[in-house]
Design a protein around this motif. Structure first.
Motif, PDB file in Angstrom:
ATOM      1  N   SER A  75       2.541  11.132   0.812  1.00  0.00           N
ATOM      2  CA  SER A  75       1.206  10.529   0.754  1.00  0.00           C
ATOM      3  C   SER A  75       0.239  11.280   1.660  1.00  0.00           C
ATOM      4  O   SER A  75      -0.936  11.468   1.316  1.00  0.00           O
ATOM      5  N   PHE A  76       0.731  11.715   2.814  1.00  0.00           N
ATOM      6  CA  PHE A  76      -0.110  12.480   3.735  1.00  0.00           C
ATOM      7  C   PHE A  76      -0.553  13.787   3.088  1.00  0.00           C
ATOM      8  O   PHE A  76      -1.736  14.164   3.157  1.00  0.00           O
ATOM      9  N   PHE A  77       0.373  14.483   2.451  1.00  0.00           N
ATOM     10  CA  PHE A  77       0.020  15.735   1.786  1.00  0.00           C
ATOM     11  C   PHE A  77      -0.899  15.481   0.590  1.00  0.00           C
ATOM     12  O   PHE A  77      -1.789  16.289   0.310  1.00  0.00           O
ATOM     13  N   ARG A  78      -0.703  14.357  -0.072  1.00  0.00           N
ATOM     14  CA  ARG A  78      -1.538  14.036  -1.240  1.00  0.00           C
ATOM     15  C   ARG A  78      -3.000  13.810  -0.840  1.00  0.00           C
ATOM     16  O   ARG A  78      -3.926  14.175  -1.563  1.00  0.00           O
ATOM     17  N   VAL A  79      -3.240  13.193   0.343  1.00  0.00           N
ATOM     18  CA  VAL A  79      -4.620  12.890   0.759  1.00  0.00           C
ATOM     19  C   VAL A  79      -5.234  13.992   1.606  1.00  0.00           C
ATOM     20  O   VAL A  79      -6.414  13.917   1.960  1.00  0.00           O
ATOM     21  N   THR A  80      -4.452  15.025   1.931  1.00  0.00           N
ATOM     22  CA  THR A  80      -4.998  16.134   2.726  1.00  0.00           C
ATOM     23  C   THR A  80      -4.960  17.429   1.921  1.00  0.00           C
ATOM     24  O   THR A  80      -5.932  17.783   1.263  1.00  0.00           O
ATOM     25  N   LEU A  81      -3.844  18.104   1.931  1.00  0.00           N
ATOM     26  CA  LEU A  81      -3.750  19.412   1.280  1.00  0.00           C
ATOM     27  C   LEU A  81      -3.950  19.351  -0.229  1.00  0.00           C
ATOM     28  O   LEU A  81      -4.451  20.296  -0.835  1.00  0.00           O
ATOM     29  N   ALA A  82      -3.548  18.231  -0.852  1.00  0.00           N
ATOM     30  CA  ALA A  82      -3.644  18.138  -2.318  1.00  0.00           C
ATOM     31  C   ALA A  82      -4.727  17.159  -2.769  1.00  0.00           C
ATOM     32  O   ALA A  82      -4.708  16.704  -3.917  1.00  0.00           O
ATOM     33  N   ARG A  83      -5.649  16.870  -1.900  1.00  0.00           N
ATOM     34  CA  ARG A  83      -6.672  15.867  -2.241  1.00  0.00           C
ATOM     35  C   ARG A  83      -7.431  16.231  -3.517  1.00  0.00           C
ATOM     36  O   ARG A  83      -7.738  15.374  -4.346  1.00  0.00           O
ATOM     37  N   LYS A  84      -7.731  17.500  -3.693  1.00  0.00           N
ATOM     38  CA  LYS A  84      -8.508  17.923  -4.858  1.00  0.00           C
ATOM     39  C   LYS A  84      -7.634  18.475  -5.996  1.00  0.00           C
ATOM     40  O   LYS A  84      -8.073  18.515  -7.143  1.00  0.00           O
ATOM     41  N   SER A  85      -6.430  18.875  -5.683  1.00  0.00           N
ATOM     42  CA  SER A  85      -5.587  19.520  -6.702  1.00  0.00           C
ATOM     43  C   SER A  85      -4.590  18.565  -7.357  1.00  0.00           C
ATOM     44  O   SER A  85      -3.996  18.909  -8.383  1.00  0.00           O
ATOM     45  N   PHE A  86      -4.379  17.371  -6.784  1.00  0.00           N
ATOM     46  CA  PHE A  86      -3.387  16.448  -7.324  1.00  0.00           C
ATOM     47  C   PHE A  86      -3.726  16.030  -8.754  1.00  0.00           C
ATOM     48  O   PHE A  86      -4.852  15.607  -9.043  1.00  0.00           O
ATOM     49  N   VAL A  87      -2.753  16.168  -9.647  1.00  0.00           N
ATOM     50  CA  VAL A  87      -2.931  15.768 -11.047  1.00  0.00           C
ATOM     51  C   VAL A  87      -2.123  14.499 -11.283  1.00  0.00           C
ATOM     52  O   VAL A  87      -0.893  14.534 -11.270  1.00  0.00           O
ATOM     53  N   PRO A  88      -2.780  13.363 -11.476  1.00  0.00           N
ATOM     54  CA  PRO A  88      -2.058  12.096 -11.628  1.00  0.00           C
ATOM     55  C   PRO A  88      -1.290  12.007 -12.939  1.00  0.00           C
ATOM     56  O   PRO A  88      -1.612  12.695 -13.907  1.00  0.00           O
ATOM     57  N   GLY A  89      -0.275  11.170 -12.938  1.00  0.00           N
ATOM     58  CA  GLY A  89       0.508  10.922 -14.131  1.00  0.00           C
ATOM     59  C   GLY A  89      -0.010   9.702 -14.871  1.00  0.00           C
ATOM     60  O   GLY A  89      -1.140   9.252 -14.641  1.00  0.00           O
ATOM     61  N   PRO A  90       0.795   9.122 -15.748  1.00  0.00           N
ATOM     62  CA  PRO A  90       0.373   7.955 -16.530  1.00  0.00           C
ATOM     63  C   PRO A  90      -0.029   6.766 -15.665  1.00  0.00           C
ATOM     64  O   PRO A  90      -0.933   6.018 -16.012  1.00  0.00           O
ATOM     65  N   PHE A  91       0.655   6.578 -14.532  1.00  0.00           N
ATOM     66  CA  PHE A  91       0.267   5.522 -13.610  1.00  0.00           C
ATOM     67  C   PHE A  91      -0.529   6.153 -12.477  1.00  0.00           C
ATOM     68  O   PHE A  91      -0.047   7.034 -11.780  1.00  0.00           O
ATOM     69  N   PHE A 125       0.846  -1.204   0.000  1.00  0.00           N
ATOM     70  CA  PHE A 125       0.000   0.000   0.000  1.00  0.00           C
ATOM     71  C   PHE A 125       0.882   1.255   0.000  1.00  0.00           C
ATOM     72  O   PHE A 125       0.607   2.215  -0.733  1.00  0.00           O
ATOM     73  N   VAL A 126       1.932   1.243   0.815  1.00  0.00           N
ATOM     74  CA  VAL A 126       2.860   2.384   0.845  1.00  0.00           C
ATOM     75  C   VAL A 126       3.493   2.570  -0.535  1.00  0.00           C
ATOM     76  O   VAL A 126       3.569   3.689  -1.054  1.00  0.00           O
ATOM     77  N   GLY A 127       3.923   1.461  -1.140  1.00  0.00           N
ATOM     78  CA  GLY A 127       4.556   1.525  -2.450  1.00  0.00           C
ATOM     79  C   GLY A 127       3.619   2.005  -3.542  1.00  0.00           C
ATOM     80  O   GLY A 127       4.015   2.784  -4.422  1.00  0.00           O
ATOM     81  N   LEU A 128       2.374   1.564  -3.517  1.00  0.00           N
ATOM     82  CA  LEU A 128       1.389   1.992  -4.519  1.00  0.00           C
ATOM     83  C   LEU A 128       1.145   3.497  -4.429  1.00  0.00           C
ATOM     84  O   LEU A 128       1.056   4.191  -5.451  1.00  0.00           O
ATOM     85  N   SER A 129       1.025   3.997  -3.215  1.00  0.00           N
ATOM     86  CA  SER A 129       0.812   5.434  -3.034  1.00  0.00           C
ATOM     87  C   SER A 129       2.017   6.226  -3.542  1.00  0.00           C
ATOM     88  O   SER A 129       1.870   7.245  -4.232  1.00  0.00           O
ATOM     89  N   MET A 130       3.217   5.746  -3.237  1.00  0.00           N
ATOM     90  CA  MET A 130       4.431   6.404  -3.719  1.00  0.00           C
ATOM     91  C   MET A 130       4.527   6.328  -5.242  1.00  0.00           C
ATOM     92  O   MET A 130       4.933   7.301  -5.902  1.00  0.00           O
ATOM     93  N   ALA A 131       4.151   5.189  -5.812  1.00  0.00           N
ATOM     94  CA  ALA A 131       4.241   5.005  -7.260  1.00  0.00           C
ATOM     95  C   ALA A 131       3.340   5.985  -7.998  1.00  0.00           C
ATOM     96  O   ALA A 131       3.713   6.539  -9.038  1.00  0.00           O
ATOM     97  N   GLU A 132       2.148   6.203  -7.462  1.00  0.00           N
ATOM     98  CA  GLU A 132       1.216   7.137  -8.099  1.00  0.00           C
ATOM     99  C   GLU A 132       1.797   8.554  -8.117  1.00  0.00           C
ATOM    100  O   GLU A 132       1.721   9.262  -9.128  1.00  0.00           O
TER     101      GLU A 132
END
Length: 523
Positions: A429-445, A82-89
Motif C-alpha cells: 500500500s505504501f508503494f502504491r500511494v508513493t512510487l506507483a501513485r500515477k502508474s498503478f493500473v487497477p483491476g476489476p475491483f 481500511f487496510v483490507g480495502l487497500s490490499m483488495a484493490e
C-alpha cells in the motif's frame, strides 16, 4: 468503489484466469477450484473470532476491561477494514499466490522491485509461520486447561500438564493439520467451508448460551462504561491502558491475506480474491463485536478471573464458562463442552493458516527467494505444494520450541504474528500511494479516486500500531518484564536487510517468470 474489467471485457472463465496469470508471468500449476465462498472461508477461518478473542481476552480485561474490549474492537476493526480495502484493490490488479511480495515488486518500480519484494516477502512468510505457531500453541494451552478443569481444577487437585506435554500436543495438532493440507484442494475447500460455518455457529451459540446459563450477569452500564485501571503492572495512564487493550482486537483481525495467497486456486480471482478479503474482515467485525458483548455480560469479578489461583489457572474465558454452568447446574461440564467448541474453531484456524503459509512459501520459492527453492515449490499429482505444506508445519513447530526455554522468548517470537505481518500488509500500500501513485493500473475491483486516501490511512494505522504495541507492558522494566516485540521485529528486519546487503542483492531479481516461452501450452 467500482467493478470494471481488463480490456473492457469481463473475465468469468477459468481460461481467463489462466490468461491473466500468464500475463503476470506464471503458468497455471495449482488446481483452480475455489469459489468466492471457499476463498472467503480460508481468510475468515484464519481471522477466527473464537481464536483471537478467547486467546487474548485476558489481556483486554486487564488493560481497560469492557471499555477496551467493546470500543477497542470497533476502532481496530474500522482501521483494519481500511487496510483490507487497500490490499483488495491491489489484489485485484495482481491475483497471484505471491500476494504481498509480488505486489510490492510491481508497485515499487524496476529499480526498487527486488528489494521491495525481498523485504515484503520475508516479513510475510515469517509472520505467517508465527501465526501458525501462536494459534496452535494457544490450542495446546486450551486443551491443557480443559484437562485441568475436567480433573478438578487448580483448587481440586486437577492435572496440570507440563510444558513438555503442551509442546507435544502442539506438535500433534500441527501433524494432523499438515496431513489435512496434503489433501486435494477440492477436499480442503470443503473443510474450509465447514470451518467458516463452525466459526459463525460457535460465535452465536456461545454469545447466547453462556450469558443465558449464568446466574450472575453484569449490567449494561458495566459492559459499556466500566474501565479497568487495576492492572497490577504499574501502568496508570488511561490512554496507555486503552492502547494496550487494543492488542486483543488487532491480533484477532489478521490473516486475511490468505485470500490473496489462494488466488491462483480461485475462479475469477481478480474479483473473488478481493471479495474474500473484504467479506472476511466485514463479517468478522460484526460477529466479533456481538461475541464480545455477549460474553462480557458474564464478567462480574475481573481480579478473580485473572487470578492464577482460580480453577482455570488465570485463563479468563475458561473460568467464565466453567463458573456459568457450575452456578446453574452444580457442574462445570457444560462450560468445558463450550471450550471444546472454541478448540475446534482454533484447530480450523491453524489448518487454514497452514494452507495460506504453504501457498506463500510455494510462490516465494518459485521466484527463488528461499533456500532450497527447488524443493519448496514442488507440486504433487493432486496439484498441492506438498513440500511447502510440511516444511511450514515443521518451522511453526520449531518456533514453538522456544517456549521450553522461556515463555518470554516465545512471546517475542509470536509478536511477529501481529506487527511483522501488518508491516508486510502495509508495504504494498505504501508503494502504491508513493512510487506507483500515477502508474498503478487497477483491476476489476478498485476504489477509484479514494484509493490513495485509503492507502495512506492503512499505512498510517500500521505505523501507529507498530509503535503502540512495542511499548512496555509492565513496570518497572526488567529482563523478565520487557516487551520484546521491538526486539523480535527489529531482529527480523536486521536479518532480512543484512541478508539482502551481503548476498541476495547479487542474485535475487524479484518475481521471475516460470513460463517457457518456447511453448504455447502454459496458459
Amino acid at each position: 468503489m467500482t467493478i470494471s474489467s481488463y480490456g473492457g471485457e469481463p473475465k468469468h472463465s477459468i481460461d481467463s484466469d489462466h490468461t491473466r496469470l500468464h500475463e503476470l508471468g506464471y503458468k497455471q500449476e495449482l488446481n483452480r477450484n475455489l469459489s468466492v465462498l471457499s476463498n472467503f472461508a480460508f481468510s475468515f477461518s484464519i481471522i477466527s473470532v473464537l481464536t483471537g478473542v478467547n486467546t487474548l481476552y485476558s489481556t483486554g480485561l486487564n488493560f481497560g476491561g469492557p471499555v477496551s474490549l467493546v470500543y477497542g474492537w470497533v476502532i481496530a476493526g474500522t482501521f483494519t477494514m481500511f487496510v483490507g480495502l487497500s490490499m483488495a484493490e491491489i489484489c485485484s490488479s495482481y491475483p497471484t499466490s505471491g500476494g504481498l511480495y509480488y505486489w510490492s515488486a510491481k508497485l515499487a518500480g524496476q529499480s526498487w522491485a527486488p528489494f521491495a519484494s525481498w523485504i515484503t516477502g520475508w516479513f510475510n512468510v515469517v509472520g505467517q509461520w508465527a501465526v501458525s505457531a501462536s494459534v496452535n500453541f494457544s490450542l495446546a494451552q486450551l486443551i491443557q486447561v480443559m484437562v485441568l478443569l475436567s480433573t478438578g481444577g487448580m483448587n481440586g487437585g486437577g492435572y496440570e500438564a507440563s510444558k513438555y506435554v503442551v509442546i507435544a500436543i502442539h506438535g500433534g495438532v500441527l501433524l494432523s493439520q499438515a496431513i489435512l493440507n496434503s489433501l486435494p484442494i477440492s477436499l480442503l475447500s470443503f473443510l474450509g467451508q465447514i470451518a467458516a460455518a463452525w466459526n459463525i455457529f460457535g460465535v452465536f451459540l456461545l454469545m447466547i448460551l453462556v450469558p443465558l446459563v449464568a446466574k450472575e450477569r453484569a449490567s449494561a452500564k458495566f459492559v459499556f462504561t466500566h474501565f479497568n485501571t487495576d492492572n497490577g503492572v504499574g501502568i496508570h495512564s488511561e490512554v496507555y491502558i486503552f492502547v494496550l487493550g487494543l492488542l486483543m482486537s488487532q491480533y484477532t483481525l489478521s490473516g486475511y491475506d490468505a485470500s490473496a495467497n489462494m488466488t491462483e486456486e480461485t475462479k475469477n480471482a481478480a474479483k473473488n480474491g478481493p471479495k474474500g478479503i473484504i467479506l472476511a474482515i466485514g463479517i468478522s467485525l460484526i460477529a466479533g463485536w456481538c461475541y464480545i458483548l455477549g460474553i462480557t455480560f458474564v464478567v462480574t469479578d475481573i481480579p478473580y478471573l485473572l487470578s492464577p489461583d482460580n480453577d482455570a489457572g488465570g485463563y479468563a474465558i475458561a473460568q467464565m464458562f466453567y463458573d456459568a454452568f457450575k452456578s446453574r447446574y452444580g457442574s462445570g461440564v457444560g462450560g468445558i463442552v463450550c471450550l471444546g467448541v472454541i478448540a475446534v474453531a482454533i484447530f480450523f484456524c491453524g489448518m487454514s493458516s497452514l494452507t495460506s503459509n504453504s501457498r506463500m512459501a510455494y510462490a516465494f520459492s518459485r521466484d527463488g527467494a528461499m533456500p532450497f527453492s527447488a524443493f519448496w515449490h514442488k507440486v504433487n499429482k493432486q496439484e498441492v505444494p506438498i513440500n511447502a505444506v510440511w516444511a511450514s508445519a515443521l518451522i511453526a513447530f520449531c518456533m514453538a520450541l522456544t517456549s521450553l526455554g522461556s515463555i518470554v522468548a516465545f512471546q517475542a517470537m509470536t509478536s511477529i504474528a501481529t506487527i511483522g505481518l501488518y508491516i508486510a500488509y502495509a508495504l504494498p500500500s505504501f508503494f502504491r500511494v508513493t512510487l506507483a501513485r500515477k502508474s498503478f493500473v487497477p483491476g476489476p475491483f478498485n476504489l477509484g479516486r479514494y484509493g490513495v486516501v485509503v492507502g495512506w490511512i492503512s499505512v498510517s494505522w500500521v505505523a501507529t500500531i507498530s509503535v503502540l504495541f512495542s511499548l512496555p507492558v509492565r513496570y518497572p522494566i526488567t529482563d523478565k518484564t520487557l516487551n520484546y516485540t521491538p526486539v523480535a521485529v527489529g531482529g527480523l528486519l536486521v536479518l532480512v536487510v543484512s541478508s539482502w546487503i551481503f548476498g541476495a542483492r547479487h542474485w535475487f531479481k524479484g518475481p521471475i517468470t516460470n513460463i517457457d516461452h518456447s511453448s504455447s501450452g502454459d496458459a
